[in-house]
Enzyme design. Structure first.
Site, PDB file in Angstrom:
ATOM      1  N   GLY A 143       0.812  -1.199   0.000  1.00 15.68           N
ATOM      2  CA  GLY A 143       0.000   0.000   0.000  1.00 15.68           C
ATOM      3  C   GLY A 143       0.838   1.236   0.000  1.00 15.68           C
ATOM      4  N   CYS A 144       0.152   2.390   0.139  1.00 15.49           N
ATOM      5  CA  CYS A 144       0.854   3.651   0.077  1.00 15.49           C
ATOM      6  C   CYS A 144       1.239   4.102   1.469  1.00 15.49           C
ATOM      7  CB  CYS A 144      -0.027   4.709  -0.558  1.00 15.49           C
ATOM      8  SG  CYS A 144      -0.549   4.284  -2.219  1.00 15.49           S
ATOM      9  N   GLY A 145       2.027   5.174   1.484  1.00 18.98           N
ATOM     10  CA  GLY A 145       2.371   5.772   2.761  1.00 18.98           C
ATOM     11  C   GLY A 145       2.291   7.270   2.639  1.00 18.98           C
ATOM     12  N   ARG A 167       6.260   0.950   1.905  1.00 21.45           N
ATOM     13  CA  ARG A 167       4.843   1.108   1.602  1.00 21.45           C
ATOM     14  C   ARG A 167       4.590   1.449   0.132  1.00 21.45           C
ATOM     15  NH1 ARG A 167       1.863   1.164   6.151  1.00 21.45           N
ATOM     16  NH2 ARG A 167       0.048   1.895   4.994  1.00 21.45           N
ATOM     17  N   THR A 183       4.280   8.308  -0.673  1.00 17.79           N
ATOM     18  CA  THR A 183       4.940   7.273  -1.472  1.00 17.79           C
ATOM     19  C   THR A 183       3.868   6.340  -1.986  1.00 17.79           C
ATOM     20  OG1 THR A 183       6.528   5.474  -1.446  1.00 17.79           O
ATOM     21  CG2 THR A 183       5.421   5.926   0.619  1.00 17.79           C
TER      22      THR A 183
END
Lengths: 474, 372, 164, 509, 250
Positions: B13-15, B42, B183
């Site tokens: 996933g994203c951060g 992430r 990110t």
């Protein structure tokens, strides 16, 4: 603690005991039983004689019933007399019993017509176990029996004897079998059954003499018509009358039977009468009279017992209900059933006859109320007629349906087990019975689902049901 | 589709990360790079970006447009459009530095602009004008994409790891009193430069972790109000919804947050009458603005920073306070990396916004309520 | 009246006259417990009867009266009111005199098919719900105590139906 | 009958297994079309197949399963163009020279757009949500909403709503029972729908036949209709309801009025509709006070005045070609809810030719109306209820994703209580007791059982809808509204996809 | 309570009606509305026994859905007077527009002068609720269209132009109720569902009763019952209560 004394030990006594014990668990109950048995069913003795029912099944209530209800039974003792001022009963064994409440349930006694030679051996009545045993004990010596009277007892006795391979001849004064129940037309169904069974019967004639040989044994009877019938024994079954002997001279009012009010109390406070000995309201005749049938005796006892124990229950009324079957012939009836079509102008008789199936239905209507009925053959749902008599419902709207359709499930579940055959010819028009035209009255009956129909409903002149609340339980 | 795979990574996933100094003490860009890069696991190297506030003090009153061009033709066309509608205070190529992994990029330019007020418009709203210009360029000019358009702020984003993008845009050379960073691990939309976060409109910048499952509903709702969702990604609707609810409908910020992540009916039904009426009205009227699906977002603007989680908290979100600084990030470690001993660290409740405003910010009644 | 005894009550508004209650009763009380066997090989007998009159019908069966006529009329004691309120007939004692048949004002006691015994509704002691109640496709039969069941009666009596 | 007219070729055949028939007579009693009868001498039940309408009541009621009702196997010679129904209709009209009536909904083979739309699901990147454990909200507001809210802080710092809201219906499940009048249906069905709507927190619609007094207690969940016949329309009727609906048209018969034959108007219907017993209840095609959109506005505001602006006013129209423009006009005329009734909608009675060939599918209507209202920026002004052939919860989901706020279910509700779609509603003999007013046949529909079945249906649909929301990663239905990206088309042309506003299956985003 | 006088000049109908409703709730029953000019829906849905006097031209849908009370208009009224009304009496001292008495189920409309098109459409009778419309002047087309009950009386008192007393398509679709027209009517104007029957003594009594009340309402205009009744009437009733029963093939 109240002292209850019950004279008699048959169904009225039993239901009275139950009713007393419902209200009074403590009071002392003493029963005077003229016979050495617990309460048993009188009508059943013919079944025992016939061998259909074993003797051990005779008792209606067993000893345990008396024990459970804490009842003291004095067997083999009769009531001889009552002193109402002293509140004491005199027994046949010379003892005296004091009471607070007395129930006279002394039953009926067989009527023996004045016939020459009738006194002596080989002549039997048939209302008690003793009677039955006396006849049964002599059966080996008997080949042929004349039964005087084609009523209930007579017919059942005749059937029992025939089953024991005795030749039976029935002699009846009236012109028909079961004269209190059937008219001539209905009787013909019974006659056919007798013919099929090979039983001979003489109608419209009476026995005027009993011929005995030197040893006193019965050899023949002589009829009014002059005919003579050879026989070894005679059974007299011309009827039972209320037994009022014990209260003669006691100040308790007696007519044909002991007179009671609608709480089953005699003119003497605390003294009640119930069962065959009492005269009570007949809702069909609209007057008091003795009604010597089992269900009424039960009801009498129940109400008398309740009132003796401090309740306030009323006997609304009753009417005779009968059911009898012999030689494959089955008839049920209630109320005025023997009345003929043209006997009274105010009475309307509707009939349905199907000779081939042996089905006969007849209703008697007066003032748009059902007064009596008689059903032969297919007796299913015949009780609905009884319900109609009880409810005093106006049947004029659907009276034709009464005889045609009462057992229309004729039927969906037929006796012979053959495939069902519904009558769909008028499918959308199926009307089974009168309740259907009285939805609201009917529903009202339903709210009092378990109550007595005669107590929860009454119908006004137009046949509309109204609820009168039934005066019960003070 | 430009799918650039730089490294093999497992899906995580994203951060996102954000830092605000409520006293407006400038924070070096290096700090936010460190913070976001700490969560490098992430992302998958297919997108990263930064937004900084207070980075253009010299042009504080001008709208700073950051524009990506596929080619010079697009630039020419766009600049024509810009010159027609704006006074250009200053423009230049955005300074970048090629890195090991980022050798190619779109053309990146920035413009500092003031609107030319059209003479025939009755009630001129500067922001609406700018918004329309952004929508027009993005929608109509092929190969051009305005990815930042606020005053005294700028977004920097591209395809790459966060540290590389930071290096590429020379983020460490900027100083800001509010930073957000992202990110990315793109899946639904291609990993293209424009698709990286933050998404901006005017000075609103949004970084987002998760997926807006209600995108279709939100998009068609926004379209009724003149927003054009052209970026093939769900996050842009967040920026537009915030703009619609807060700037145009003048909803209090907290209420807007409740519209985006509204409480459940079973909770609303238990509130006292007045609040129930309020929340019922929010859901009735702004049902189409509800952001459904897992998300954690950071919304930044010239007034402050707001972090928000979806209503059942399907994405991680941590906040911390140290002196005048407020930190928000996907993972606590990203905060600890740049602030080892915060005064307070907590995991905010699902659907409850964390709002940190600048102390000198006067947004009026709308921004009356804040916490932290 | 004993309200606590569960009885089968018909709801006439729901009765459509399909008579599946009769069929169900016959099956339940046959030796086969199978519709086709019951009707082709058995002696089907239903203890409930659907009364039909053009636009009106209901299923009529034993009311398990508090003071049952049939029990009063029974000369042998075979007809019996159980402590739980059910009125049942002990077949081994019954001699088939049919006094119960003639005394039941609802016509709910009948001669048993193929035997000289009385037969009547026994409320299906082996089942949770009587077969008729379970079979009714329209809940025109309910099995309940009167405590919960209150009939709404119209305020005024309707005129009796006069056949035209 | 020795001589048979051509039109009497049986449509159904009834296969009776005499090895199983116990001659209980149930089928005979249950057949309201007199197709089954008993032969006393043969002791057999037989069927006159000419009269059989294929309602399958006998099949359902037979305790031994001896009956099977089937469509006839000896159809006419196969002809793909002149099909059996067409042939029969011509025979029938040649016999009688009238308009062929029918009931129920369109059964012709037109494209079912629902079946060309597939629902998108989440995998990994946007997680699906488990509706069994996570909250899942279906509450739907129907009515006009302001474009924006004004919220200010009061002196205590509490946010305070300053916007006056319009009256809205609040449905816990966005499925409402469609307008079906008392007269077309019997009171038992009305009772059942009212009770079910009440229990499920949704609404039911009276249709144009007014509201029986006994059901006034359900006013809070009742939408009452005002149609051109104005049957039973009184101030009380309007005031007792939760919302008032002006019926302009019906999907099954756009532009055709209603007609309840006089013989169906019995005492109770007469009391409810306030017309004499036995008199025809005619609803003309137009409202004679509405010949233009401003007249509609006049009636809408007449109702709002009469109800003190406390109730949303709905306008129900049949889906027709320029439905988008009409809907826009209705929204601007002040309606709070627009009901779009597609050509699959049912009816108690309609000329078959109209039912079969007039109107457009509701899927298309929703799409174009929703888009038009959005284009005009007035989507907030009205809610859209889709009606006409909603068959299952997927249809509901698709309707909402296309842009509807809620749906009406009529045929589905009838099916739930036993309807077998024999399309004979207009005969008044419905063997399932649904559309008949014969009080005895109506007994067959026990309102209590029917209500339970309707509740079960709605519960089942609600569960399924929650499942589907969950698999889309959405936990509130408002996030589905107009979310056409959640739909993908299969087998549709470019034009159809453009009109529906959906992408083809396989295209991302 | 004193009559409440409201100056409706320039007032939006919504405000005017809200005011009337509020005042009715406060207990006012008698209203005098001055300077009315086209305000719609006056009296809409009022269920109390009110008395409303209107000076000026009453707007559309006057008395719509009203249950009881009386409205008197001292001028003309526009379209839709008495729309779907249950039991109010409306007296118009002038003329009225189109679609008056649509779906009317009770109450009375007394119009002094002419009335527009489509009068009394779908009027209904239920038990003792019998709506009555009496028009002093002439009527337009579709008079009594779809009429399902009630009484329409057309008096033609002011024969001031050469138009016929009633327009074309008289009582098309009529399936209930009665229409009385003073004088002769050209059968060419009849719709196909209507038939002429003789006026009986009973009818005359009924007419006298209604027209007396009408004359009483307009006593300032010097109307006389006997004079009105001296002319013969044409009575129209539907030929069938089921006009369209036979167009279907089953």
């Amino acid at each position: 603690m109240a002292e209850y004394l019950i004279a008699g030990n048959s169904v009225a006594a039993v239901s009275a005991i139950q009713a007393i014990r419902e209200r009074d668990k403590e009071g002392r109950i003493t029963v005077i039983s003229p016979e050495p048995y617990t309460a048993y069913c009188r009508p059943l003795i013919t079944y025992v004689l016939a061998g259909d029912v074993e003797e051990w099944r005779l008792p209606y209530k067993r000893e345990s019933f008396y024990q459970q209800n804490k009842v003291e039974v004095l067997y083999n003792v009769k009531l001889d007399g009552v002193d109402v001022s002293e509140r004491t009963a005199y027994l046949s064994d010379g003892k005296k019993v004091a009471f607070d409440k007395l129930l006279l349930a002394v039953g009926g006694k067989p009527f023996i017509p004045p016939i020459e030679g009738i006194d002596g051996p080989d002549v039997y009545t048939f209302t008690t176990i003793a009677d039955m045993k006396a006849l049964a004990g002599r059966l080996e010596d008997i080949k042929k029996v004349v039964v005087i009277g084609a009523g209930m007892i007579g017919m059942k006795t005749a059937e029992a004897l025939a089953k024991r391979d005795k030749e039976v001849v029935i002699v009846e004064l009236m012109d028909r079998i079961l004269p209190m129940v059937l008219d001539k037309e209905g009787s013909s169904f019974a006659e056919k059954a007798l013919d099929r069974a090979g039983i001979s019967y003489v109608l419209g004639d009476s026995v005027v003499g009993v011929g005995r040989d030197a040893s006193g044994k019965v050899r023949r009877v002589e009829l009014k018509s002059g005919a003579k019938i050879e026989c070894d024994a005679v059974v007299v079954a011309v009827g039972v009358r209320p037994n009022t002997t014990p209260v003669e001279g006691s100040g308790i009012e007696v007519n044909k039977g002991i007179i009671v009010d609608d709480m089953m109390e005699t003119n003497v406070e605390g003294v009640y009468a119930a069962g065959d000995c009492a005269e009570s309201y007949d809702i069909i005749l609209g007057q008091k009279r003795p009604n010597l049938v089992w269900p009424i005796a039960y009801r009498h006892g129940l109400i008398a017992g309740a009132n003796m124990a401090g309740g306030r229950r009323r006997f609304v009324g009753g009417f005779p209900i009968n059911s009898i079957g012999f030689f494959g012939f089955q008839v049920v009836s209630a109320g005025m059933s023997a009345v003929g079509e043209d006997e009274e102008a105010s009475i309307e008789v509707l009939k349905f006859i199907d000779e081939s199936k042996g089905v006969y239905r007849k209703v008697v209507i007066a003032n748009n109320r059902l007064l009596g009925f008689c059903v032969i053959g297919d007796i299913r749902r015949a009780g609905l007629y009884t319900g109609l008599i009880w409810s005093r419902m106006d049947v004029s709207y659907f009276k034709e349906l009464l005889v045609e359709h009462i057992s229309l499930p004729e039927a969906i579940y037929p006796i012979d087990g053959a495939l069902p055959a519904m009558n769909f010819s008028d499918r959308k028009n199926i009307r089974r019975f009168g309740w259907a035209v009285f939805p609201y009255s009917y529903r009202k009956l339903f709210t009092g689902y378990s109550a007595r129909i005669e107590e929860i409903c009454a119908f006004d002149d137009k046949g509309v049901c109204f609820y009168d609340g039934a005066d019960d339980e003070g | 589709m430009m799918v650039l795979t730089t490294r093999d990574r497992e899906i995580s996933g994203c951060g996102l990360a954000g830092i605000i100094s409520r006293k407006k003490i400038l924070i070096p860009g290096e700090t936010i790079i460190r913070s976001i890069s700490h969560m490098i696991e992430r992302g998958n190297g297919l997108g990263a970006g930064y937004a900084g506030y207070g980075i253009y003090p010299q042009f504080a009153d001008a709208y700073a447009f950051h524009v990506m061009y596929d080619d010079e033709l697009a630039r020419k066309e766009t600049e024509e459009y810009i010159r027609k509608h704006f006074h250009v205070i200053h423009y230049e190529e955005i300074p970048t530095k090629k890195t090991k992994n980022i050798q190619e990029s779109p053309l990146l330019w920035r413009y500092f602009l003031k609107p030319i007020e059209p003479p025939d418009v009755e009630s001129f709203v500067e922001e609406d004008f700018v918004m329309k210009a952004v929508m027009d360029i993005n929608d109509k000019i092929k190969g051009a994409y305005v990815f930042s358009s606020g005053k005294n702020m700028g977004a920097f984003k591209g395809v790459g790891e966060p540290d590389e993008i930071g290096e590429f845009y020379r983020i460490e050379e900027y100083q800001a009193y509010l930073w957000t960073a992202h990110t990315r691990f793109p899946t639904n939309t291609p990993g293209w430069w424009g698709g990286a976060h933050p998404f901006t409109l005017l000075d609103w910048a949004v970084v987002h972790n998760g997926e807006i499952s209600s995108y279709g509903t939100n998009k068609r709702y926004l379209e009724m109000f003149g927003y054009k969702c052209t970026l093939r990604t769900d996050t842009e609707v967040v920026a537009y919804l915030i703009d619609l609810l807060v700037r145009r409908h003048k909803l209090p910020l907290r209420i807007a947050a409740y519209a985006l992540a509204s409480p459940f009916w079973k909770d609303i039904d238990r509130l006292p009458e007045r609040q129930r009426r309020l929340f019922t009205a929010i859901r009735m009227v702004y049902g189409a603005a509800l952001l459904n699906g897992p998300f954690a977002i950071l919304v930044s603007w010239n007034g402050g920073l707001m972090g928000l989680n979806d209503r059942i908290k399907l994405r991680p979100f941590v906040a911390a306070v140290k002196d005048d600084k407020v930190y928000m990030a996907s993972e606590e470690s990203a905060i600890r990396e740049v602030c080892p001993s915060p005064d307070r660290v907590w995991a905010p409740k699902a659907g409850d916004p964390v709002i940190a405003l600048f102390e000198d910010f006067d947004g009026g009644e709308q921004f009356r309520e804040y916490q932290v | 009246m004993n309200h606590r005894i569960k009885r089968v009550y018909p709801i006439e508004e729901n009765c459509m006259g399909c008579r599946l209650c009769e069929v169900a009763c016959a099956i339940e009380h046959s030796e086969f417990k199978d519709p086709i066997m019951t009707f082709f090989n058995g002696k089907p007998q239903s203890f409930t009867t659907v009364e039909v009159d053009r636009n009106f019908s209901f299923s009529l069966n034993c009311r398990h009266c508090d003071e049952p006529y049939c029990v009063e009329a029974c000369i042998t004691g075979a007809m019996h009111k159980e402590p739980d309120g059910r009125v049942i007939v002990y077949e081994d004692i019954c001699v088939g005199c049919y006094m119960c048949v003639v005394s039941c004002p609802w016509g709910a006691v009948n001669p048993k098919e193929g035997a000289k015994k009385a037969a009547k509704c026994d409320l299906c002691p082996d089942r949770e719900l009587p077969a008729c109640v379970q079979a009714c496709p329209n809940r025109a039969l309910v099995f309940d105590t009167t405590e919960e069941l209150v009939f709404e009666l119209p305020e005024e009596e309707e005129e009796p139906f006069v056949e035209g | 009958m020795l001589y048979k007219s051509l039109s009497s070729f049986p449509v159904f055949e009834l296969e009776r297994d005499y090895d199983k028939c116990i001659v209980c007579g149930c089928c005979v009693q249950q057949c309201t079309y007199d197709a089954t009868y008993y032969l006393p001498y043969a002791k057999k039940v037989i069927t006159d197949e000419h009269k059989c309408v294929g309602c399958k009541r006998c099949e359902a009621m037979c305790p031994t399963g001896a009956i099977k009702v089937r469509a006839v196997s000896n159809e006419f010679k196969h002809n793909a163009y002149w099909d059996a129904r067409t042939i029969r209709d011509i025979y029938k009209q040649a016999d009688q020279g009238g308009v062929i009536l029918t009931g129920g909904g369109n059964d012709r083979r037109f494209r079912v757009y629902w079946d060309h739309l597939l629902i998108d699901a989440c995998q990994v990147t946007n997680p699906s949500i488990d509706p069994l454990r996570e909250p899942m909200e279906l509450r739907t507001f129907l009515g006009r909403k302001p474009d924006a809210l004004k919220i200010e802080y009061d002196e205590n710092g509490e946010p305070d709503l300053k916007t006056e809201l319009y009256p809205n219906l609040v449905a816990e499940v966005p499925v409402i029972f469609a307008p079906m009048s008392y007269g077309a249906l019997n009171l038992n069905m009305h009772k059942a729908m009212a009770a079910a709507a009440d229990a499920m927190g949704t609404y039911w619609n009276t249709g144009e036949g007014s509201l029986h007094r006994d059901l006034y207690k359900y006013g809070h969940c009742t939408i009452v209709q005002v149609a051109s016949g104005r049957f039973g329309v009184s101030a009380e009727y309007l005031k007792v309801a939760a919302a008032v609906e002006i019926k302009i048209g019906q999907g099954a018969k756009p532009g055709i009025g209603g007609h309840l034959p006089g013989e169906k108007v019995d005492e109770e219907i007469s009391k409810t509709r306030m017309i004499p017993v036995g008199s025809d209840a005619l609803s003309p095609a137009p409202h004679h006070d509405i010949y233009s959109i401003e007249d509609l506005r006049q009636l809408i505001y007449a109702i709002k005045e009469a109800t003190n602006y406390e109730k949303p006013v709905s306008v129900k129209i049949a889906a027709v070609h320029n439905v988008a423009a009409i809907a826009s006009g209705i929204a601007r005329a002040g309606a709070d809810i627009i009901v779009l009734d597609g050509f699959r909608g049912g009816t108690g009675a309609s000329p078959a030719i109209v039912r079969d060939y007039v109107g457009i599918p509701v899927e298309i209507a929703i799409a174009v109306v929703d888009q038009r209202l959005r284009d005009e920026g007035i989507r907030n002004w009205v809610s859209i209820i889709a009606a006409g052939g909603i068959r299952n919860s997927a249809d509901v989901i698709k309707a909402i994703a296309l842009g509807a706020d809620g749906v009406y279910i009529g045929t589905a509700a009838l099916l739930a209580v036993g309807c077998t779609l024999c399309h004979k509603c207009y005969t008044g003999k419905c063997a399932w007791g649904i559309t008949t007013n014969d009080p005895y046949i109506a007994n067959r529909l026990n309102p209590e059982i029917a209500a339970e079945r309707l509740i079960n249906l709605l519960k089942g649909w609600a569960h399924e809808m929650k499942e589907m929301l969950g698999l889309m990663g959405i936990n509130a239905i408002e996030s589905l509204k107009g979310n056409r990206l959640r739909l993908r088309a299969v087998g549709l042309t470019k034009e159809e996809m453009d009109i529906l506003g959906v992408l083809p299956a396989g295209e991302g985003l | 309570m004193e009559p409440l006088i409201i100056d409706a000049k320039g007032m939006h109908y919504r405000r005017l009606n809200q005011m009337i409703r509020d005042k009715v709730a406060e207990g006012y029953r008698h209203f005098i509305l001055e300077n009315v000019n086209g305000q719609r829906y006056i009296g809409a849905g009022i269920m109390e026994e009110v008395f409303i006097e209107i000076h000026g031209v009453a707007g559309n849908d006057l008395g719509v859905f009203m249950k009881r009370g009386t409205i008197i208009v001292y001028d003309n009224a526009q379209d839709g007077v008495g729309n779907t009304m249950e039991g109010t009496k409306i007296v118009v001292h002038g003329m009225a527009g189109d679609v008056c008495g649509y779906g009317m189920r009770g109450g009375k409309l007394h119009i002094l002068r002419d009335i527009g098109y489509r009068t009394g459409i779908h009027m209904k009778t239920y038990k003792d609720m019998v709506p009555v419309i009496i028009i002093g002047g002439k009527a337009g087309d579709f008079f009594g269209e779809y009429m399902a009950g009630g009484i329409l009386i057309l008096l033609n008192l002011w024969d001031d132009d050469d138009r016929p007393v009633v327009g074309n398509f008289l009582a098309t679709g009529m399936h209930g109720g009665t229409i009385y027209i003073r004088g002769e009517v050209d059968p060419y104007l009849f719709g196909k569902e209507v038939g002429v029957v003789e006026v009986t003594e009973e009818d005359k009594l009924l007419l006298r009763k209604h027209i007396s009340e009408y004359c009483e309402d307009f006593k300032d205009h010097g109307l006389d019952v006997d004079e009105i009744m001296s002319e013969s009437f044409t009575k129209l009733i539907p030929v069938s209560t089921r006009p369209y029963g036979k167009i279907y093939a089953y």
